[in-house]
Design an enzyme around this catalytic site. Structure first.
Site, PDB file in Angstrom:
ATOM      1  N   HIS A   1       3.483  35.218 -92.816  1.00 34.75           N
ATOM      2  CA  HIS A   1       2.128  35.686 -92.817  1.00 34.75           C
ATOM      3  C   HIS A   1       1.105  34.746 -93.426  1.00 34.75           C
ATOM      4  CE1 HIS A   1       3.155  40.330 -91.537  1.00 34.75           C
ATOM      5  NE2 HIS A   1       3.901  39.492 -91.174  1.00 34.75           N
ATOM      6  N   GLY A   3      -3.264  28.984 -91.703  1.00 33.49           N
ATOM      7  CA  GLY A   3      -2.286  27.805 -92.411  1.00 33.49           C
ATOM      8  C   GLY A   3      -1.516  28.061 -93.716  1.00 33.49           C
ATOM      9  N   SER A  33      -3.719  31.968 -98.481  1.00 40.43           N
ATOM     10  CA  SER A  33      -4.785  32.735 -98.409  1.00 40.43           C
ATOM     11  C   SER A  33      -4.508  34.315 -98.146  1.00 40.43           C
ATOM     12  CB  SER A  33      -5.456  32.341 -96.637  1.00 40.43           C
ATOM     13  OG  SER A  33      -4.386  32.161 -96.045  1.00 40.43           O
ATOM     14  N   ASP A  63      18.391  45.843 -90.279  1.00 42.62           N
ATOM     15  CA  ASP A  63      19.787  45.866 -90.005  1.00 42.62           C
ATOM     16  C   ASP A  63      20.520  46.721 -90.599  1.00 42.62           C
ATOM     17  OD1 ASP A  63      22.191  44.876 -89.413  1.00 42.62           O
ATOM     18  OD2 ASP A  63      21.986  42.934 -90.263  1.00 42.62           O
ATOM     19  N   THR A 111      24.223  44.997 -91.868  1.00 41.30           N
ATOM     20  CA  THR A 111      24.207  44.216 -93.257  1.00 41.30           C
ATOM     21  C   THR A 111      22.769  44.008 -93.751  1.00 41.30           C
ATOM     22  OG1 THR A 111      24.356  42.042 -91.981  1.00 41.30           O
ATOM     23  CG2 THR A 111      26.375  42.668 -92.404  1.00 41.30           C
TER      24      THR A 111
END
Ligand code: HEM
Length: 359
Positions: free
Chosen positions: A93, A99, A103, A263, A266
């Site tokens: 994220h 970038g 942030s 999941d 596992t």
């Protein structure tokens, strides 16, 4: 290539395009998806990412802080499995919005627009406390040297190493600066893919960051760990037995505070089970299930799941651990800031540094 060109044309018809801030997509909305049939424009592709010369493996050894990576590792190893999953998602994220510049960590400042942290997909981020702990320890040892952006990159690696039972291990090129801009309006609907995205949309959103279809399939394997809020998915496309169980767990109307494992086989292992779950539609998001809808992405899913032989051998699962590390390194090249005019080494990860007093 022709498809990418078509996307570029489509996007340019729809608005301004830039690799850093892809075009303004759809209206802002929260999960779950908006009314069916509302079209959303696709962002334009950017050139494939290549290694950033400013970043170096072992960067802090030359900066009088040789323990930088081990300090982060210690903080991550003491985290819970849930926080470790959160750290891997935090890195994704962070990199996709503005970038890889930390942030995502900036807190709200009174009188200024909401920061990324308050964007819908970021409200459930975990692991921020681990980053703060690591930063505190680093500032005590070598003040003003290690950026929060690099701490995020190291922590993502260390969490992957730990949750994969040491199967994922890679070197992290470092030397990023921390950014000063953080806007919630740049998150969902602009730079972060929505869980109800189809293949065209998520492919385009990865391509807008310089990541290809394989990177997208490989990195989505992170959905073999962690949890999802019940309001982040719809059970309609999920395999019916699991779908019914989820309906019961989540309640009707959906209890927004309830979370479920991503999941069920596992839950805390970063492994190739995700690809087997896609095959049996035991995945929560449309963006997961959609990976079987093109021959190219389906081939990758089957390969990593361990259903495809290469030279008569089942390589897929072992290769995925390697490919995951490579894709994380590549993701770490998105929008790197290394010019002091556009970045800094923050004192605290949640706040930009105070402006120097001009007097
Ligand atoms: C393909 C696009 C993707 C979409 C649409 C997507 C969407 C989501 C959503 C909706 C959640 C659940 C959030 C919640 O309800 O709390 C989630 C969880 C998660 N995602 Fe993704 N994701 C994507 C790609 C990725 C990538 C590339 C990574 C990392 C490399 C990643 C790592 C994770 C992890 C680790 C979690 C669990 C976090 C936790 O337990 O705190 N995701 N994702």
């Amino acid at each position: 290539m022709a498809k990418l060109a078509a996307l570029a044309v489509l996007a340019s018809l729809l608005g301004t395009v830039s690799c850093e801030l892809s075009i303004s997509l759809y209206l802002r909305w929260g999960y779950p998806p908006p009314s069916p049939g509302r079209p959303y424009p696709l962002p334009a592709p950017c050139p494939p990412l290549s290694p950033t010369p400013a970043l170096k493996v072992g960067y802090y050894a030359d900066k009088n802080c040789p323990d930088a990576e081990s300090i982060v590792r210690d903080a991550v190893w003491n985290a819970t499995a849930g926080e470790k999953a959160g750290l891997i998602r935090l890195f994704f994220h962070d990199c996709f919005v503005e970038g890889c510049d930390a942030s995502v960590l900036l807190k709200k400042v009174e009188g200024q627009p909401d920061p990324e942290m308050l964007g819908v997909p970021n409200l459930s981020l975990r692991g921020l406390n681990i980053i703060d702990k690591a930063k505190e320890a680093l500032e005590a040892k070598c003040p003003g040297i290690v950026s929060c952006a690099d701490i995020l990159a190291f922590a993502g690696r260390d969490a992957s190493y730990n949750l994969s039972y040491r199967a994922i291990n890679y070197n992290v090129p470092a030397g990023r600066l921390d950014g000063k801009v953080s806007l919630a309006s740049e998150t969902l609907g602009k730079n972060l893919p929505p869980p109800f995205g189809d293949l065209n949309l998520i492919k385009a959103m990865f391509a807008a960051k310089g990541l290809d279809e394989k990177d997208m399939v490989v990195l989505s394997g992170a959905h073999s760990i962690g949890r999802s809020g019940c309001s982040s998915f719809s059970t309609a496309p999920i395999e019916p037995v699991l779908g019914n169980q989820l309906n019961q767990t989540c309640g009707m109307p959906v209890n927004e505070a309830t979370t479920v494992p991503q999941d069920f086989e596992t839950p805390d292992a970063l492994d190739v089970q995700y690809y087997r779950n896609i095959q049996s539609r035991h995945v929560l998001f449309e963006s997961d299930a959609t990976l079987t809808t093109s021959p190219q992405t389906k081939r990758l899913v089957d390969f990593y799941a361990g259903n495809r032989l290469l030279f008569g051998v089942l390589f897929g699962p072992a290769v995925w651990y390697e490919d995951f590390g490579k894709a994380m390194v590549k993701m770490g090249y998105i929008g790197v800031k290394n010019d002091p005019k556009e970045g800094e080494i923050r004192n605290k990860c949640w706040s930009v540094n105070p402006k120097p007093n001009p007097y």
